[in-house]
Design an enzyme around this catalytic site. Structure first.
Site, short mmCIF file in Angstrom:
data_model
loop_
_atom_site.label_atom_id
_atom_site.label_comp_id
_atom_site.label_asym_id
_atom_site.label_seq_id
_atom_site.Cartn_x
_atom_site.Cartn_y
_atom_site.Cartn_z
N ARG A 100 -77.09 -38.02 61.28
CA ARG A 100 -78.20 -38.31 60.39
C ARG A 100 -79.52 -38.25 61.15
O ARG A 100 -79.56 -38.35 62.38
CB ARG A 100 -78.04 -39.70 59.74
CG ARG A 100 -78.23 -40.88 60.69
CD ARG A 100 -78.45 -42.17 59.90
NE ARG A 100 -78.54 -43.35 60.74
CZ ARG A 100 -79.66 -43.76 61.36
NH1 ARG A 100 -80.77 -43.06 61.27
NH2 ARG A 100 -79.65 -44.87 62.09
N ASN A 102 -83.12 -39.65 62.41
CA ASN A 102 -83.58 -40.94 62.91
C ASN A 102 -85.10 -40.90 63.03
O ASN A 102 -85.78 -40.50 62.10
CB ASN A 102 -82.89 -41.25 64.26
CG ASN A 102 -82.99 -42.71 64.63
OD1 ASN A 102 -82.85 -43.58 63.77
ND2 ASN A 102 -83.22 -43.01 65.89
N ASN A 148 -84.53 -40.91 69.64
CA ASN A 148 -85.20 -42.09 69.13
C ASN A 148 -86.71 -41.94 69.27
O ASN A 148 -87.25 -40.89 68.95
CB ASN A 148 -84.66 -43.36 69.82
CG ASN A 148 -84.38 -44.46 68.82
OD1 ASN A 148 -85.14 -44.67 67.88
ND2 ASN A 148 -83.30 -45.19 69.02
N ASP A 196 -85.76 -48.06 72.22
CA ASP A 196 -85.65 -47.65 70.81
C ASP A 196 -86.92 -46.91 70.41
O ASP A 196 -87.16 -45.81 70.87
CB ASP A 196 -85.38 -48.89 69.95
CG ASP A 196 -84.80 -48.56 68.59
OD1 ASP A 196 -85.19 -47.53 68.01
OD2 ASP A 196 -83.97 -49.34 68.07
#
Length: 294
Positions: A100, A102, A148, A196
């Site tokens: 998917r 991000n 990320n 992140d």
């Protein structure tokens, strides 16, 4: 001491993708697992009022306001345009099953750059894609573990990207006029938490959200750490500079992967925070609309 304020919102499972839209003085963010995009206003009492939500029947990776209440959204495997009435136009599927979209960013020339991750446990072969002005897709990376946080240096000549499974913040040269991107190099390694999301300030410093690290790490323009801002939550997911002076950070967090007891010990898990910072950020670039790939 840095001021940290928890905002009053519903608890999110996996809040991400905060953004400030200068033209409308609004903030937006997403809850990936809920498939929801939020639009809100910050008031003078450090509260956020949700003024619009967009709901999808699949996960959302990132979302960007385009003006006139329109949004560009990365769904699980497709890109989508949402108009002011909520009508949705989607691209073809751009990722294979089990993966998917991000985090994403808009480059200084108005192109979307968005990465992917695996949902099957096979953390290899994930991509960083760019949607070109002619609607074509360029693959910038095809060997990532978990793509990320993304951001640009103030002059737009350096693209920063995070691979969370490698615990590395990368940097590469970037010519946004031609679209030529150089080879990525290790800019900073973070081994005591999982990097992140990220935001880049007006002086070229990076602010990295720490999943499992309960805070935000400040890196200077050379990649050297300059301390953490601590939050009483296990998982900090992303941040964006917000407000008229861009000197505050809207910080997103997650309650995912926490037991009820852990959430009770950390009532801020999954909430939004405002953090006063000693430096201003950069205005976000706006997407230059193109037809989505079909």
């Amino acid at each position: 001491m840095t001021s940290v304020t928890m905002l009053t919102t519903d608890r999110h499972v996996l809040a991400e993708g905060p953004a400030w839209d200068t033209a409308t003085a609004t903030v937006s963010w997403i809850d990936i697992e809920a498939g929801r995009v939020f639009v809100g206003r910050l008031d003078s009492d450090d509260r956020v009022e949700v003024i619009r939500t967009l709901d999808f029947d699949e996960r959302v990776g990132c979302a960007f306001r385009l003006g006139n209440a329109q949004f560009l959204v990365a769904l699980e495997r497709r890109l989508a345009l949402v108009d002011a009435l909520g009508n949705v136009t989607t691209s073809r599927e751009l990722l294979p099953e089990g993966r998917r979209f991000n985090d994403g960013v808009i480059d200084p020339a108005g192109r979307l750059i968005v990465g992917g991750l695996s949902m099957t446990g096979d953390h290899s072969g994930n991509v960083l894609l760019r949607l070109e002005h002619d609607g074509a897709i360029t693959t910038l990376d095809d060997d990532l573990g978990l793509s990320n946080g993304l951001g640009f240096s103030p002059d737009g000549a350096t693209l920063y990207s995070i691979d969370s499974t490698a615990n590395v913040v990368y940097a590469r040269s970037y010519d946004y006029e031609s679209g030529e991107a150089g080879a990525r190099r290790e800019f900073a390694r973070i081994d005591d938490a999982t990097p992140d999301g990220l935001a880049v300030d007006a002086e070229g410093g990076l602010w990295v959200a720490l999943w499992g690290g309960s805070g935000i790490r400040h890196l200077d323009a050379l990649g050297h750490p300059h301390g953490d801002i601590e939050l009483d939550v296990p998982h900090v997911t992303s941040l964006a500079f917000v407000g008229s002076s861009l000197n505050r950070a809207l910080v997103t967090t997650a309650s995912r992967d926490l037991s009820p007891a852990e959430v009770e010990r950390h009532p801020g898990a999954g909430m939004l925070f405002l953090v006063d910072l000693p430096v201003a950020g950069q205005p976000a670039h706006r997407w230059r609309p193109v037809a989505l790939p079909q």
